[in-house]
Every structure is written in C-alpha cells, then in structure tokens.
Enzyme design. Structure first.
Site, short mmCIF file in Angstrom:
data_model
loop_
_atom_site.label_atom_id
_atom_site.label_comp_id
_atom_site.label_asym_id
_atom_site.label_seq_id
_atom_site.Cartn_x
_atom_site.Cartn_y
_atom_site.Cartn_z
CG HIS A 19 -1.99 -1.06 1.13
ND1 HIS A 19 -3.33 -0.78 1.17
CD2 HIS A 19 -1.90 -2.40 1.01
CE1 HIS A 19 -4.02 -1.91 1.07
NE2 HIS A 19 -3.17 -2.91 0.98
CG ASP A 116 -5.51 2.05 2.48
OD1 ASP A 116 -5.22 2.31 3.66
OD2 ASP A 116 -4.68 1.56 1.68
#
Length: 448
Positions: A19, A116
């Site tokens: 990520h 996220d």
C-alpha cells in the site's frame, strides 16, 4: 497548473508496503504537477522508501508511532514484520494511531486526506473541515464486491456480508473465519464498508478502459463520485533504479522471450508441499526460470524444502531466490517470456505493461477476482487449473506455462493478441498523465 488551486494532501495508507508504494507512486505523479503531499508512515518504512521519493521538495514523509501490542513481535510496524494471520492484530495498532493522526490533521489542515483501511479518518476530516478520499490500491472489481446490505450511517459498524459466489472456498483465507475480526470488534468487511461509505469520494487505482463497469458499480453502490488514477506505475527508465548486475548478467545468458519469472510476492508463503510442486512444475517446462519465493513457515531456508536433487537437475537454467527482487525491472528484460504471479493488484498492472506472457496462480479472494478479470474477461493470461481442494499440481502449472509460451497454440494466439492491445494502450504517451490531470481536477472540485 493553469491557475488551478495547488493542493495540500495528506496520505495515510494501510501499514503494508503493498500500500505504501502505490501511494508513493501516486504522490510522485501529483508532485510532478506541483502539488504538496505528506505521507504518514512508520519510521522504518520511511527510511526504506526515501529512495523512491522523486520530489523531496514537495513530498514529505512524516513518521508516526505504531503502538506496540503484546501479541505481536517487538518492533512490529508493518505487515512485513508479521504473518498473514496477524494482520487483524496489526489493525488494532493502526487504529491506536488515531490521536496522532487527528493531531496532525488538526494542526496542518490540508485540503484533502487520502486513506484506505483507517475507517475513522472521514470522521476526523469532517471535524477538522477537510475532505476525505478513500483511495483503494486494490482493483475496482474487488471494491465492487464490497456491498452493504443496507445503507450505513457514518460511523456505523453493522455486520455486512460480502457476496463472493464466484470465489472458490479454498481462497477465502485472507482474513477468513479463523480471524473474523480486523481490529477491536470490527470485521474487515465492516471496516471496508465504513471506509467507502463515509468518504467524500472514492478513488481507485485503475483504468476505465479495463474496469469501467466495476467503477460504475462502486459509484452506484455507495452513491459517491469514483475518481480514477490509472495504474500510475513509475516510468521504468526515468523513475526506477537499474536492474541489479547479478540478475542482468544471469538473464543475458538466455534467448529473448525464453525465461520464466515466478514471483509470489513478499507476503504470501506457500506450504512446503505446494512449494515443491511449484519447483517441479517449473522444472518440467524445460525452460530457464527464476523462482522468487519465501521459505515456508518453520523453514529457515528454501534449500531444506526443495525436492531432492532439484538443484543439480536445474543447474545452469534454474535459480531459486528467497529474498526481494526488482520485479518491474526483471520483467522488462528482453529474455523474459513468462510471468507466473499470484495476481496481486500491483503485479497485475506490472504484468499488463510487460511483454511477458501471464500465468495466474491466485491464492486469496481478491487475487482470484483479478485472475478472473485477466483470464476470463480481458483474456490476457491463463489461470493454473486446480484440484477441487485448491491443490496446484506440477503438471497443471507446466501445462499453463506451455500453453502461453507455445506461439502456435490457439490459447497463446488469443492471449498474446489481447495482451499486446492492452499493453499498447497502458504505455501510450500521455496515458497516465491524462488520467492524473483529470484526477487532480476531480480533487480540486471537492475542495471549496
């Protein structure tokens, strides 16, 4: 910039390099257009990622402290420090960074915050008076499978089932029934629904030419604008370091388009029997190969688990490596002919922009969806057939590889033609830049 507002953006990705890196790739693209980014990162990750920051005058790394948990190894800051089944516990540590994240946002008051997994960020953003964007580095097909059974008010954590009828049961082990919670009293599905439904907008690392129908489905499901960034991969020659000499020299020994590259990522670990089947399947092809995998749990090295006599039989044409490799650079080498991948989202895009033929070996639920997209919808690769219990055999792996490497086969003809079409589009001049320009306009439209 043409007089448009210069944006100040804070990014807070899930505590995983899978990520961090896409968030940093996007940051580089935004900074290239003159916008200022602050990435909130654990200290060790910040040090490891500094070389990938192409615009240090515009992109700032701000260290955050990941609170320790007694159940996690000392010094745990990211998923790289733990096993897959401990991710739910790491999310507790991430949630405990909330006071620090809130203090930073309150003090600096950026225009936008992208996040996220931290589902509580929109609540902080609304309080501070800034806009929140749920930026998903997973593909739109995966996001489209997150469907609330009822509209959720902000901050509500109701149980939400995830319909994955197209995903075989053996692959639902990412955070499955043995680890139902992803944090304190919240499941991964609840976290995902709240993250998406509470944001001012949803952003996805994808392209509408490939996943437009899924982007529209997400927009309809959550009644939110869906912003798209393209794959946003770095330019191989301008933004990435050269391929390490040892790999460049080894690859140069083989004919163009002849080498198989099997890379299963840094997170997933095969058990010993499946790793042996993988090795034997690559051996059966008779082709040169580089196999980059981590040792099974409980093993200190790959050598102790490889089949008897394997190294002698593949000497000169096969290499097994247990450490990190430069995947994108290796795949760009002219000797590469086939990429065997678990089909994570980053590998999916890197595979699409490469010239290598794609063999898909998904393990987890989201990877199975990406493999379905690649093999069944785009028809750019071939999935390895599995037994009913999910077992991969050496023969099924070998057959999948040979089906795409044999230029005269019907399967190879189809996937090569489709892959070339999508690759040409994805690497065309101005493709990424056009997406980023539109993404910036969409962000600016959110900001008062």
């Amino acid at each position: 910039m043409g007089g448009e507002k210069e944006l100040r953006i804070v990014m807070f990705p899930w505590l995983a390099f899978g990520h961090f890196i896409p968030y940093l790739h996007l940051s580089n693209k935004l900074a290239e257009k003159g916008h200022k980014i602050t990435l909130l990162l654990p200290n060790k990750a910040r040090l490891q990622l500094e070389s990938l920051n192409l615009h240090p005058s515009l992109i700032t790394f701000h260290s955050i402290t990941v609170p320790p948990l007694e159940t996690l190894p000392y010094g745990t800051e990211t998923t790289a420090d733990i096993s897959l089944d401990q991710h739910g516990e790491l999310s507790i540590s991430m949630d405990r960074t909330r006071p620090e994240v809130e203090s930073f946002l309150s003090t600096h008051k950026p225009d936008l915050v992208l996040y996220d997994m931290a589902h509580w960020v929109p609540e902080i953003a609304a309080k501070v008076g800034i806009k929140s964007v749920s930026y998903n580095v997973v593909c739109a097909i995966a996001v489209s499978h997150v469907r609330p059974s009822l509209p959720l008010p902000k901050g509500t954590a109701a149980h939400v089932p995830l319909p994955l009828s197209s995903v075989p049961k053996w692959s639902l082990n990412q955070h499955g029934s043995s680890t139902p919670y992803f944090g304190e009293g919240i499941t991964l599905l609840e976290r995902s629904v709240i993250s998406l439904s509470s944001a001012d907008a949803i952003a996805i690392r994808t392209c509408r030419e490939i996943e437009g129908v899924y982007c529209d489905r997400v927009a309809a499901t959550f009644n939110k604008p869906v912003l798209v960034t393209s794959h946003a991969l770095p330019d191989l020659e301008l933004e990435l370091s050269p391929l390490e000499t040892r790999w460049a020299e080894w690859l140069a020994r083989f004919e163009p388009g002849s080498v198989i590259f099997c890379c299963l990522g840094s997170q997933h670990v095969l058990d010993a029997p499946q790793l042996q089947e993988l090795a034997l399947g690559l051996e059966m092809t008779g082709l040169p190969f580089l196999m980059a995998v981590k040792p099974p749990v409980g093993c200190t090295s790959l050598e102790e688990v490889l089949p008897e006599g394997f190294n002698d039989r593949v000497s000169g044409r096969g290499v097994v490596h247990g450490g990190w490799v430069q995947q994108q650079q290796i795949m760009a080498h002219p000797s590469l002919g086939c990429f065997v991948t678990l089909c994570g989202s980053s590998s999916m895009w890197e595979g699409l922009v490469s010239e290598s033929q794609l063999v898909l070996l998904p393990q987890l639920a989201d990877q199975t969806l990406y493999a379905k997209l690649m093999a069944d919808e785009l028809k750019v690769g071939v999935k390895v057939e599995r037994e009913e219990n999910g077992w991969m055999t050496k023969r099924s792996l070998c057959e999948a590889i040979k089906s795409v490497m044999d230029e005269d086969s019907d399967i190879s003809h189809v996937v090569r033609k489709n892959h070339a079409k999508y690759r040409s589009m994805l690497i065309s001049p101005g493709f990424i830049s056009g997406y980023i320009d539109n993404f910036i306009k969409d962000l600016q439209a959110l900001v008062p």
